[in-house]
Scaffold this motif. Structure first.
Motif, PDB file in Angstrom:
ATOM      1  N   CYS A  45       0.851  -1.189   0.000  1.00 45.50           N
ATOM      2  CA  CYS A  45       0.000   0.000   0.000  1.00 45.50           C
ATOM      3  C   CYS A  45       0.887   1.238   0.000  1.00 45.50           C
ATOM      4  O   CYS A  45       1.721   1.414   0.881  1.00 45.50           O
ATOM      5  CB  CYS A  45      -0.894   0.001   1.241  1.00 45.50           C
ATOM      6  N   ASN A  46       0.700   2.092  -0.991  1.00 44.90           N
ATOM      7  CA  ASN A  46       1.452   3.351  -1.077  1.00 44.90           C
ATOM      8  C   ASN A  46       0.574   4.549  -0.778  1.00 44.90           C
ATOM      9  O   ASN A  46       0.898   5.681  -1.140  1.00 44.90           O
ATOM     10  CB  ASN A  46       2.083   3.506  -2.466  1.00 44.90           C
ATOM     11  N   ARG A  47      -0.517   4.320  -0.087  1.00 49.30           N
ATOM     12  CA  ARG A  47      -1.478   5.385   0.187  1.00 49.30           C
ATOM     13  C   ARG A  47      -1.666   5.552   1.694  1.00 49.30           C
ATOM     14  O   ARG A  47      -1.896   4.576   2.401  1.00 49.30           O
ATOM     15  CB  ARG A  47      -2.810   5.001  -0.451  1.00 49.30           C
ATOM     16  N   GLU A  87      -6.665   9.444   3.405  1.00 45.19           N
ATOM     17  CA  GLU A  87      -6.345  10.411   2.355  1.00 45.19           C
ATOM     18  C   GLU A  87      -7.632  10.925   1.706  1.00 45.19           C
ATOM     19  O   GLU A  87      -7.718  12.057   1.274  1.00 45.19           O
ATOM     20  CB  GLU A  87      -5.437   9.768   1.313  1.00 45.19           C
ATOM     21  N   GLU A  88      -8.620  10.047   1.665  1.00 47.26           N
ATOM     22  CA  GLU A  88      -9.887  10.370   1.027  1.00 47.26           C
ATOM     23  C   GLU A  88     -11.002   9.683   1.821  1.00 47.26           C
ATOM     24  O   GLU A  88     -10.839   8.535   2.261  1.00 47.26           O
ATOM     25  CB  GLU A  88      -9.850   9.851  -0.413  1.00 47.26           C
ATOM     26  N   ALA A  89     -12.097  10.363   1.997  1.00 46.32           N
ATOM     27  CA  ALA A  89     -13.217   9.783   2.734  1.00 46.32           C
ATOM     28  C   ALA A  89     -13.684   8.495   2.062  1.00 46.32           C
ATOM     29  O   ALA A  89     -13.793   8.434   0.839  1.00 46.32           O
ATOM     30  CB  ALA A  89     -14.367  10.775   2.807  1.00 46.32           C
ATOM     31  N   PHE A 110       2.439  -4.897   3.106  1.00 44.09           N
ATOM     32  CA  PHE A 110       3.415  -3.895   3.513  1.00 44.09           C
ATOM     33  C   PHE A 110       2.825  -2.523   3.229  1.00 44.09           C
ATOM     34  O   PHE A 110       2.062  -2.350   2.289  1.00 44.09           O
ATOM     35  CB  PHE A 110       4.724  -4.057   2.735  1.00 44.09           C
ATOM     36  N   SER A 111       3.227  -1.567   4.030  1.00 48.85           N
ATOM     37  CA  SER A 111       2.736  -0.208   3.847  1.00 48.85           C
ATOM     38  C   SER A 111       3.917   0.745   3.716  1.00 48.85           C
ATOM     39  O   SER A 111       4.781   0.799   4.585  1.00 48.85           O
ATOM     40  CB  SER A 111       1.868   0.188   5.045  1.00 48.85           C
ATOM     41  N   VAL A 112       3.950   1.446   2.602  1.00 50.46           N
ATOM     42  CA  VAL A 112       4.905   2.526   2.365  1.00 50.46           C
ATOM     43  C   VAL A 112       4.042   3.724   1.971  1.00 50.46           C
ATOM     44  O   VAL A 112       3.943   4.095   0.808  1.00 50.46           O
ATOM     45  CB  VAL A 112       5.917   2.175   1.254  1.00 50.46           C
ATOM     46  N   PRO A 113       3.353   4.319   2.965  1.00 53.92           N
ATOM     47  CA  PRO A 113       2.399   5.384   2.647  1.00 53.92           C
ATOM     48  C   PRO A 113       3.094   6.686   2.284  1.00 53.92           C
ATOM     49  O   PRO A 113       4.040   7.110   2.949  1.00 53.92           O
ATOM     50  CB  PRO A 113       1.607   5.534   3.945  1.00 53.92           C
ATOM     51  N   ILE A 114       2.612   7.285   1.213  1.00 54.33           N
ATOM     52  CA  ILE A 114       3.206   8.516   0.710  1.00 54.33           C
ATOM     53  C   ILE A 114       2.086   9.460   0.301  1.00 54.33           C
ATOM     54  O   ILE A 114       1.217   9.093  -0.490  1.00 54.33           O
ATOM     55  CB  ILE A 114       4.089   8.235  -0.516  1.00 54.33           C
ATOM     56  N   ALA A 115       2.125  10.672   0.822  1.00 53.09           N
ATOM     57  CA  ALA A 115       1.194  11.691   0.353  1.00 53.09           C
ATOM     58  C   ALA A 115       1.541  12.003  -1.103  1.00 53.09           C
ATOM     59  O   ALA A 115       2.718  11.993  -1.484  1.00 53.09           O
ATOM     60  CB  ALA A 115       1.285  12.937   1.218  1.00 53.09           C
ATOM     61  N   SER A 116       0.556  12.268  -1.903  1.00 58.30           N
ATOM     62  CA  SER A 116       0.760  12.523  -3.325  1.00 58.30           C
ATOM     63  C   SER A 116       1.854  13.559  -3.560  1.00 58.30           C
ATOM     64  O   SER A 116       1.811  14.652  -3.025  1.00 58.30           O
ATOM     65  CB  SER A 116      -0.555  12.991  -3.956  1.00 58.30           C
ATOM     66  N   THR A 121      -0.491   5.672  -9.706  1.00 61.60           N
ATOM     67  CA  THR A 121       0.640   6.485 -10.164  1.00 61.60           C
ATOM     68  C   THR A 121       1.791   6.511  -9.165  1.00 61.60           C
ATOM     69  O   THR A 121       2.957   6.348  -9.548  1.00 61.60           O
ATOM     70  CB  THR A 121       0.171   7.918 -10.494  1.00 61.60           C
ATOM     71  N   ARG A 122       1.514   6.710  -7.891  1.00 62.10           N
ATOM     72  CA  ARG A 122       2.598   6.694  -6.895  1.00 62.10           C
ATOM     73  C   ARG A 122       3.311   5.349  -6.892  1.00 62.10           C
ATOM     74  O   ARG A 122       4.540   5.281  -6.810  1.00 62.10           O
ATOM     75  CB  ARG A 122       2.059   6.983  -5.492  1.00 62.10           C
TER      76      ARG A 122
END
Length: 132
Positions: free
Chosen positions: A34-36, A40-42, A62-68, A98-99
């Motif tokens: 997960c890259n989100r 981030e969004e309702a 795995f989580s690699v969360p990144i703000a756009s 895209t991310r």
């Protein structure tokens, strides 16, 4: 669900749902990245929900969360490590994919020619010619 195959062992997708997990497992993926970031969004499912369903289906998460637009070298390194250590095909997702494809491309271009990486991204439906 809109899975876009990039290589034999890596694909990207826009946001997935808990209900998509069985189909992801049936498609042969062994891990989900997960890259989100959560919230981030309702209405988007929390990573914790995705991870719980994936665990039941036998998938690693795995989580690699990144703000756009806000990722840096540490995120590329995290993604590279996850891809390099994977035990089978990976599906990475974010809001639009895209991310995830950009993180893949930034780490992949260190191993292969830029033109090949751009071609693989384009075949998956992403034009990264301005980013790489």
């Amino acid at each position: 669900m809109d899975i876009r195959k990039v290589t034999e062992t890596f694909a990207v997708s826009p946001q997935i749902e808990v209900s998509d997990i069985p189909a992801i497992a049936e498609a042969g993926f062994t891990a989900i990245i997960c890259n989100r970031p959560d919230e981030e969004e309702a209405g988007q499912p929390a990573f914790e929900e995705i991870a719980a369903a994936a665990k039941q289906a036998g998938l690693a998460t795995f989580s690699v969360p990144i703000a756009s637009g806000m990722f840096g070298p540490q995120h590329v390194t995290q993604m590279q490590n996850l891809i390099d250590e994977a035990d089978g095909p990976i599906l990475a997702y974010c809001r639009s994919g895209t991310r995830s494809i950009m993180l893949w491309a930034f780490q992949e271009v260190t191993k292969r020619p830029r033109d090949e990486v751009l071609r693989d991204a384009a075949l998956a439906g992403y034009d990264l010619s301005q980013q790489l």
